[in-house]
Design a protein around this motif. Structure first.
Motif, PDB file in Angstrom:
ATOM      1  N   GLY A 143      62.219  77.771  37.090  1.00  0.00           N
ATOM      2  CA  GLY A 143      61.941  76.507  37.755  1.00  0.00           C
ATOM      3  C   GLY A 143      62.647  76.448  39.096  1.00  0.00           C
ATOM      4  O   GLY A 143      63.683  77.097  39.294  1.00  0.00           O
ATOM      5  N   ALA A 144      62.086  75.650  40.019  1.00  0.00           N
ATOM      6  CA  ALA A 144      62.647  75.593  41.364  1.00  0.00           C
ATOM      7  C   ALA A 144      62.870  74.157  41.839  1.00  0.00           C
ATOM      8  O   ALA A 144      62.897  73.894  43.032  1.00  0.00           O
ATOM      9  CB  ALA A 144      61.726  76.326  42.348  1.00  0.00           C
ATOM     10  N   GLY A 145      63.037  73.223  40.896  1.00  0.00           N
ATOM     11  CA  GLY A 145      63.272  71.834  41.266  1.00  0.00           C
ATOM     12  C   GLY A 145      64.735  71.561  41.542  1.00  0.00           C
ATOM     13  O   GLY A 145      65.557  72.474  41.670  1.00  0.00           O
ATOM     14  N   GLY A 146      65.084  70.279  41.612  1.00  0.00           N
ATOM     15  CA  GLY A 146      66.446  69.893  41.932  1.00  0.00           C
ATOM     16  C   GLY A 146      67.457  70.383  40.918  1.00  0.00           C
ATOM     17  O   GLY A 146      68.530  70.875  41.271  1.00  0.00           O
ATOM     18  N   ALA A 147      67.147  70.243  39.634  1.00  0.00           N
ATOM     19  CA  ALA A 147      68.076  70.691  38.603  1.00  0.00           C
ATOM     20  C   ALA A 147      68.303  72.196  38.695  1.00  0.00           C
ATOM     21  O   ALA A 147      69.417  72.678  38.489  1.00  0.00           O
ATOM     22  CB  ALA A 147      67.555  70.313  37.217  1.00  0.00           C
ATOM     23  N   ALA A 148      67.256  72.943  39.017  1.00  0.00           N
ATOM     24  CA  ALA A 148      67.389  74.390  39.157  1.00  0.00           C
ATOM     25  C   ALA A 148      68.379  74.739  40.261  1.00  0.00           C
ATOM     26  O   ALA A 148      69.212  75.638  40.112  1.00  0.00           O
ATOM     27  CB  ALA A 148      66.023  75.014  39.450  1.00  0.00           C
ATOM     28  N   ALA A 149      68.312  74.017  41.367  1.00  0.00           N
ATOM     29  CA  ALA A 149      69.225  74.277  42.482  1.00  0.00           C
ATOM     30  C   ALA A 149      70.670  74.083  42.055  1.00  0.00           C
ATOM     31  O   ALA A 149      71.544  74.913  42.351  1.00  0.00           O
ATOM     32  CB  ALA A 149      68.883  73.368  43.659  1.00  0.00           C
ATOM     33  N   GLY A 150      70.944  72.988  41.360  1.00  0.00           N
ATOM     34  CA  GLY A 150      72.304  72.732  40.911  1.00  0.00           C
ATOM     35  C   GLY A 150      72.795  73.773  39.922  1.00  0.00           C
ATOM     36  O   GLY A 150      73.960  74.184  39.960  1.00  0.00           O
ATOM     37  N   ILE A 151      71.917  74.210  39.021  1.00  0.00           N
ATOM     38  CA  ILE A 151      72.295  75.219  38.031  1.00  0.00           C
ATOM     39  C   ILE A 151      72.582  76.555  38.709  1.00  0.00           C
ATOM     40  O   ILE A 151      73.536  77.253  38.357  1.00  0.00           O
ATOM     41  CB  ILE A 151      71.179  75.353  36.974  1.00  0.00           C
ATOM     42  CG1 ILE A 151      71.179  74.113  36.069  1.00  0.00           C
ATOM     43  CG2 ILE A 151      71.350  76.624  36.147  1.00  0.00           C
ATOM     44  CD1 ILE A 151      69.991  74.016  35.153  1.00  0.00           C
ATOM     45  N   ILE A 152      71.764  76.910  39.692  1.00  0.00           N
ATOM     46  CA  ILE A 152      71.995  78.161  40.425  1.00  0.00           C
ATOM     47  C   ILE A 152      73.355  78.130  41.105  1.00  0.00           C
ATOM     48  O   ILE A 152      74.129  79.088  41.045  1.00  0.00           O
ATOM     49  CB  ILE A 152      70.872  78.394  41.460  1.00  0.00           C
ATOM     50  CG1 ILE A 152      69.560  78.719  40.751  1.00  0.00           C
ATOM     51  CG2 ILE A 152      71.252  79.528  42.421  1.00  0.00           C
ATOM     52  CD1 ILE A 152      68.358  78.734  41.665  1.00  0.00           C
ATOM     53  N   LYS A 153      73.672  77.019  41.763  1.00  0.00           N
ATOM     54  CA  LYS A 153      74.967  76.891  42.439  1.00  0.00           C
ATOM     55  C   LYS A 153      76.118  77.026  41.453  1.00  0.00           C
ATOM     56  O   LYS A 153      77.102  77.726  41.719  1.00  0.00           O
ATOM     57  CB  LYS A 153      75.051  75.545  43.159  1.00  0.00           C
ATOM     58  CG  LYS A 153      74.122  75.403  44.352  1.00  0.00           C
ATOM     59  CD  LYS A 153      74.212  74.006  44.936  1.00  0.00           C
ATOM     60  CE  LYS A 153      73.227  73.806  46.067  1.00  0.00           C
ATOM     61  NZ  LYS A 153      73.262  72.425  46.610  1.00  0.00           N
TER      62      LYS A 153
END
Length: 221
Positions: free
Chosen positions: A82-92
């Motif tokens: 997934g590439a939504g907002g939650a994905a960004a936070g998890i990647i960080k």
């Protein structure tokens, strides 16, 4: 204005509504790219924050990382779906713990843009089945399980792989159900939700959520 009229000072937001309600946040507590809590501060501004991303990574570390150590996820190949907002936070959060993070999504352009922004590996959607990963994190409630174009085929999940459902806790994503049936080491969305709601409770009240209160709420459900 409606929240003010109802004298609501805090709003808990499910992941599936995060993008729609993000514009209500006048300030952001963190740079996770998503919100799951809106809280009215003393200056009458609505502050958005996200407990989901840190909670998902916290539960992952507790299960298969090195809790309390720097680089708790080092040497872990982590695929974020997934590439939504939650994905960004998890990647960080995973990158901060030295995880080897890859990201994929049905729209390659979205995943590629996110990978470029966060300096992680981009995996084209059609190549995800041939990509090595010992951890998969379901980060988008909009992902579809199936064999049609734009869907994720559950053959992606192999026995022994650790799978985290951070798509919309405490709800289970159909992909997560498939992962469980295929013998993966699963981290239940209820586990993520327990950590998430505890963080949200502390943000609102400044107090720790009693374990008994959470257990009582689950039993009533």
């Amino acid at each position: 204005p409606m929240l003010d009229a109802l004298k609501i000072r805090a709003l808990v937001i499910p992941n599936r509504l995060s993008r729609q309600l993000l514009p209500l946040a006048e300030t952001l507590k963190d740079d996770s790219g998503s919100i799951d809590l809106l809280r009215k501060k003393r200056d009458d501004q609505w502050q958005g924050s996200c407990a989901l991303t840190s909670s998902a990574v916290e539960t992952l570390i507790a299960r298969c990382g090195s809790p309390g150590e720097a680089g708790a996820l080092s040497r872990r190949n982590i695929m974020v779906l997934g590439a939504g907002g939650a994905a960004a936070g998890i990647i960080k959060a995973c990158t901060a713990q030295q995880g080897l993070v890859s990201v994929t999504a049905p729209k390659d352009a979205d995943a590629q843009a996110l990978a470029g922004q966060l300096h992680c590996r981009f995996v084209p959607f059609q190549n995800v089945y041939d990509t090595l990963a010992d951890v998969a994190i379901i980060a988008d409630p909009g992902l579809k399980c199936g064999v049609l174009h734009g869907c994720l085929n559950p053959v992606l999940f192999k026995a022994g792989m650790t799978v985290v459902d951070a798509s919309d806790p405490p709800m289970e994503h159909p992909l997560f159900e498939e992962a469980r049936q295929r013998g993966c080491a699963v981290i239940e969305p209820a586990e993520v939700f327990a950590a998430q709601i505890a963080r949200q409770f502390y943000s609102i009240t400044g107090q720790e959520l009693p374990a008994s209160a959470f257990a009582s709420g689950l039993s009533e459900e």
